[in-house]
Scaffold this motif. Structure first.
Motif, PDB file in Angstrom:
ATOM      1  N   ARG A 115       0.839  -1.196   0.000  1.00  0.00           N
ATOM      2  CA  ARG A 115       0.000   0.000   0.000  1.00  0.00           C
ATOM      3  C   ARG A 115       0.873   1.244   0.000  1.00  0.00           C
ATOM      4  O   ARG A 115       1.897   1.296   0.651  1.00  0.00           O
ATOM      5  CB  ARG A 115      -0.912   0.006   1.226  1.00  0.00           C
ATOM      6  CG  ARG A 115      -1.988  -1.060   1.127  1.00  0.00           C
ATOM      7  CD  ARG A 115      -2.909  -0.996   2.295  1.00  0.00           C
ATOM      8  NE  ARG A 115      -3.636   0.258   2.261  1.00  0.00           N
ATOM      9  CZ  ARG A 115      -4.473   0.662   3.196  1.00  0.00           C
ATOM     10  NH1 ARG A 115      -4.685  -0.095   4.240  1.00  0.00           N
ATOM     11  NH2 ARG A 115      -5.080   1.799   3.103  1.00  0.00           N
ATOM     12  N   GLN A 116       0.450   2.245  -0.768  1.00  0.00           N
ATOM     13  CA  GLN A 116       1.132   3.527  -0.851  1.00  0.00           C
ATOM     14  C   GLN A 116       0.132   4.557  -1.333  1.00  0.00           C
ATOM     15  O   GLN A 116      -1.051   4.258  -1.415  1.00  0.00           O
ATOM     16  CB  GLN A 116       2.373   3.434  -1.744  1.00  0.00           C
ATOM     17  CG  GLN A 116       2.128   2.767  -3.082  1.00  0.00           C
ATOM     18  CD  GLN A 116       3.387   2.279  -3.744  1.00  0.00           C
ATOM     19  OE1 GLN A 116       4.078   3.073  -4.324  1.00  0.00           O
ATOM     20  NE2 GLN A 116       3.674   0.988  -3.663  1.00  0.00           N
ATOM     21  N   THR A 117       0.569   5.737  -1.653  1.00  0.00           N
ATOM     22  CA  THR A 117      -0.337   6.839  -1.973  1.00  0.00           C
ATOM     23  C   THR A 117      -1.437   6.453  -2.957  1.00  0.00           C
ATOM     24  O   THR A 117      -2.600   6.713  -2.713  1.00  0.00           O
ATOM     25  CB  THR A 117       0.450   8.040  -2.539  1.00  0.00           C
ATOM     26  OG1 THR A 117       1.454   8.395  -1.598  1.00  0.00           O
ATOM     27  CG2 THR A 117      -0.455   9.217  -2.796  1.00  0.00           C
ATOM     28  N   SER A 118      -1.080   5.826  -4.051  1.00  0.00           N
ATOM     29  CA  SER A 118      -2.088   5.495  -5.056  1.00  0.00           C
ATOM     30  C   SER A 118      -2.435   4.001  -5.109  1.00  0.00           C
ATOM     31  O   SER A 118      -3.122   3.556  -6.012  1.00  0.00           O
ATOM     32  CB  SER A 118      -1.618   5.967  -6.436  1.00  0.00           C
ATOM     33  OG  SER A 118      -0.384   5.383  -6.746  1.00  0.00           O
ATOM     34  N   VAL A 119      -1.977   3.233  -4.119  1.00  0.00           N
ATOM     35  CA  VAL A 119      -2.269   1.796  -4.069  1.00  0.00           C
ATOM     36  C   VAL A 119      -3.157   1.519  -2.871  1.00  0.00           C
ATOM     37  O   VAL A 119      -2.767   1.748  -1.732  1.00  0.00           O
ATOM     38  CB  VAL A 119      -0.964   0.964  -3.979  1.00  0.00           C
ATOM     39  CG1 VAL A 119      -1.284  -0.518  -3.895  1.00  0.00           C
ATOM     40  CG2 VAL A 119      -0.066   1.253  -5.162  1.00  0.00           C
ATOM     41  N   ARG A 120      -4.364   1.017  -3.138  1.00  0.00           N
ATOM     42  CA  ARG A 120      -5.326   0.757  -2.063  1.00  0.00           C
ATOM     43  C   ARG A 120      -5.068  -0.562  -1.343  1.00  0.00           C
ATOM     44  O   ARG A 120      -5.346  -0.688  -0.156  1.00  0.00           O
ATOM     45  CB  ARG A 120      -6.737   0.692  -2.636  1.00  0.00           C
ATOM     46  CG  ARG A 120      -7.217   1.968  -3.222  1.00  0.00           C
ATOM     47  CD  ARG A 120      -8.625   1.795  -3.741  1.00  0.00           C
ATOM     48  NE  ARG A 120      -8.878   2.819  -4.741  1.00  0.00           N
ATOM     49  CZ  ARG A 120      -9.678   2.689  -5.756  1.00  0.00           C
ATOM     50  NH1 ARG A 120     -10.343   1.571  -5.931  1.00  0.00           N
ATOM     51  NH2 ARG A 120      -9.841   3.673  -6.611  1.00  0.00           N
ATOM     52  N   VAL A 121      -4.582  -1.561  -2.077  1.00  0.00           N
ATOM     53  CA  VAL A 121      -4.448  -2.910  -1.539  1.00  0.00           C
ATOM     54  C   VAL A 121      -3.074  -3.475  -1.923  1.00  0.00           C
ATOM     55  O   VAL A 121      -2.669  -3.370  -3.086  1.00  0.00           O
ATOM     56  CB  VAL A 121      -5.546  -3.836  -2.134  1.00  0.00           C
ATOM     57  CG1 VAL A 121      -5.403  -5.260  -1.639  1.00  0.00           C
ATOM     58  CG2 VAL A 121      -6.922  -3.293  -1.835  1.00  0.00           C
ATOM     59  N   ALA A 122      -2.380  -4.071  -0.958  1.00  0.00           N
ATOM     60  CA  ALA A 122      -1.128  -4.759  -1.274  1.00  0.00           C
ATOM     61  C   ALA A 122      -1.452  -5.910  -2.221  1.00  0.00           C
ATOM     62  O   ALA A 122      -2.467  -6.596  -2.074  1.00  0.00           O
ATOM     63  CB  ALA A 122      -0.485  -5.284   0.001  1.00  0.00           C
ATOM     64  N   HIS A 123      -0.594  -6.113  -3.225  1.00  0.00           N
ATOM     65  CA  HIS A 123      -0.849  -7.160  -4.208  1.00  0.00           C
ATOM     66  C   HIS A 123       0.446  -7.560  -4.908  1.00  0.00           C
ATOM     67  O   HIS A 123       1.492  -6.957  -4.697  1.00  0.00           O
ATOM     68  CB  HIS A 123      -1.885  -6.687  -5.241  1.00  0.00           C
ATOM     69  CG  HIS A 123      -1.460  -5.486  -6.026  1.00  0.00           C
ATOM     70  ND1 HIS A 123      -1.512  -4.202  -5.522  1.00  0.00           N
ATOM     71  CD2 HIS A 123      -0.951  -5.368  -7.274  1.00  0.00           C
ATOM     72  CE1 HIS A 123      -1.067  -3.351  -6.432  1.00  0.00           C
ATOM     73  NE2 HIS A 123      -0.705  -4.029  -7.512  1.00  0.00           N
ATOM     74  N   LEU A 124       0.352  -8.586  -5.735  1.00  0.00           N
ATOM     75  CA  LEU A 124       1.456  -9.010  -6.573  1.00  0.00           C
ATOM     76  C   LEU A 124       1.168  -8.524  -7.986  1.00  0.00           C
ATOM     77  O   LEU A 124       0.025  -8.569  -8.447  1.00  0.00           O
ATOM     78  CB  LEU A 124       1.606 -10.530  -6.539  1.00  0.00           C
ATOM     79  CG  LEU A 124       1.861 -11.128  -5.157  1.00  0.00           C
ATOM     80  CD1 LEU A 124       1.912 -12.657  -5.238  1.00  0.00           C
ATOM     81  CD2 LEU A 124       3.143 -10.583  -4.559  1.00  0.00           C
ATOM     82  N   PHE A 125       2.209  -8.072  -8.681  1.00  0.00           N
ATOM     83  CA  PHE A 125       2.028  -7.431  -9.985  1.00  0.00           C
ATOM     84  C   PHE A 125       2.962  -8.052 -11.014  1.00  0.00           C
ATOM     85  O   PHE A 125       4.136  -8.300 -10.734  1.00  0.00           O
ATOM     86  CB  PHE A 125       2.331  -5.937  -9.855  1.00  0.00           C
ATOM     87  CG  PHE A 125       2.274  -5.178 -11.140  1.00  0.00           C
ATOM     88  CD1 PHE A 125       1.062  -4.923 -11.749  1.00  0.00           C
ATOM     89  CD2 PHE A 125       3.431  -4.717 -11.738  1.00  0.00           C
ATOM     90  CE1 PHE A 125       1.004  -4.219 -12.946  1.00  0.00           C
ATOM     91  CE2 PHE A 125       3.391  -4.005 -12.929  1.00  0.00           C
ATOM     92  CZ  PHE A 125       2.170  -3.759 -13.535  1.00  0.00           C
ATOM     93  N   CYS A 126       2.449  -8.290 -12.214  1.00  0.00           N
ATOM     94  CA  CYS A 126       3.258  -8.765 -13.325  1.00  0.00           C
ATOM     95  C   CYS A 126       3.540  -7.575 -14.237  1.00  0.00           C
ATOM     96  O   CYS A 126       2.617  -6.991 -14.807  1.00  0.00           O
ATOM     97  CB  CYS A 126       2.546  -9.860 -14.111  1.00  0.00           C
ATOM     98  SG  CYS A 126       3.507 -10.400 -15.556  1.00  0.00           S
ATOM     99  N   ALA A 127       4.806  -7.214 -14.364  1.00  0.00           N
ATOM    100  CA  ALA A 127       5.186  -6.070 -15.186  1.00  0.00           C
ATOM    101  C   ALA A 127       5.019  -6.359 -16.677  1.00  0.00           C
ATOM    102  O   ALA A 127       4.840  -5.432 -17.464  1.00  0.00           O
ATOM    103  CB  ALA A 127       6.627  -5.666 -14.889  1.00  0.00           C
ATOM    104  N   ASP A 128       5.047  -7.630 -17.081  1.00  0.00           N
ATOM    105  CA  ASP A 128       4.906  -7.958 -18.499  1.00  0.00           C
ATOM    106  C   ASP A 128       3.469  -7.844 -18.996  1.00  0.00           C
ATOM    107  O   ASP A 128       3.207  -7.187 -19.988  1.00  0.00           O
ATOM    108  CB  ASP A 128       5.443  -9.359 -18.792  1.00  0.00           C
ATOM    109  CG  ASP A 128       6.959  -9.398 -18.841  1.00  0.00           C
ATOM    110  OD1 ASP A 128       7.604  -8.321 -18.810  1.00  0.00           O
ATOM    111  OD2 ASP A 128       7.507 -10.506 -18.915  1.00  0.00           O
ATOM    112  N   CYS A 129       2.541  -8.492 -18.306  1.00  0.00           N
ATOM    113  CA  CYS A 129       1.147  -8.456 -18.779  1.00  0.00           C
ATOM    114  C   CYS A 129       0.281  -7.483 -17.982  1.00  0.00           C
ATOM    115  O   CYS A 129      -0.919  -7.369 -18.233  1.00  0.00           O
ATOM    116  CB  CYS A 129       0.539  -9.853 -18.774  1.00  0.00           C
ATOM    117  SG  CYS A 129       0.286 -10.605 -17.160  1.00  0.00           S
ATOM    118  N   GLU A 130       0.900  -6.782 -17.021  1.00  0.00           N
ATOM    119  CA  GLU A 130       0.241  -5.756 -16.205  1.00  0.00           C
ATOM    120  C   GLU A 130      -0.982  -6.285 -15.455  1.00  0.00           C
ATOM    121  O   GLU A 130      -1.992  -5.608 -15.331  1.00  0.00           O
ATOM    122  CB  GLU A 130      -0.112  -4.537 -17.049  1.00  0.00           C
ATOM    123  CG  GLU A 130       1.113  -3.862 -17.632  1.00  0.00           C
ATOM    124  CD  GLU A 130       0.795  -2.614 -18.434  1.00  0.00           C
ATOM    125  OE1 GLU A 130      -0.395  -2.335 -18.710  1.00  0.00           O
ATOM    126  OE2 GLU A 130       1.753  -1.910 -18.777  1.00  0.00           O
TER     127      GLU A 130
END
Length: 100
Positions: free
Chosen positions: A69-84
């Motif tokens: 979580r940060q300023t523009s992130v509501r929920v902690a999550h895992l992210f794939c930079a390739d397929c977004e």
């Protein structure tokens, strides 16, 4: 969409709480976890906190990155930079894997 991701090496403390160590990944709608800027042409700058052992279940080629979580992130999550794609992670017993 729920996908099981086999576990690899995990810290002993994690293994004590969740014996099998397998994570269940659920795809999230990116609009529900990240506040988008009004101007769609402006890139969103998010901090990631390193790659995790899990590979993206969608594109199956990239290790997911942890986004807390940060300023523009509501929920902690895992992210794939390739397929977004964004994913929530929890253990088979339903316990959340991304809470501190």
């Amino acid at each position: 969409m729920n996908l099981r991701v086999p576990a690899s090496a995990a810290p002993d403390s994690c293994r004590r709480r969740h014996e099998n160590g397998n994570l269940v990944l659920s795809e999230l709608n990116p609009c529900t976890v990240v506040d988008a800027l009004d101007n769609g042409s402006t890139p969103l700058n998010l901090l990631t906190f390193g790659s995790v052992r899990e590979v993206c279940p969608k594109c199956q080629q990239t290790h997911l990155k942890l986004v807390l979580r940060q300023t523009s992130v509501r929920v902690a999550h895992l992210f794939c930079a390739d397929c977004e794609s964004c994913f929530d992670a929890h253990y088979a017993d339903g316990a959340p894997a991304l809470t501190i």
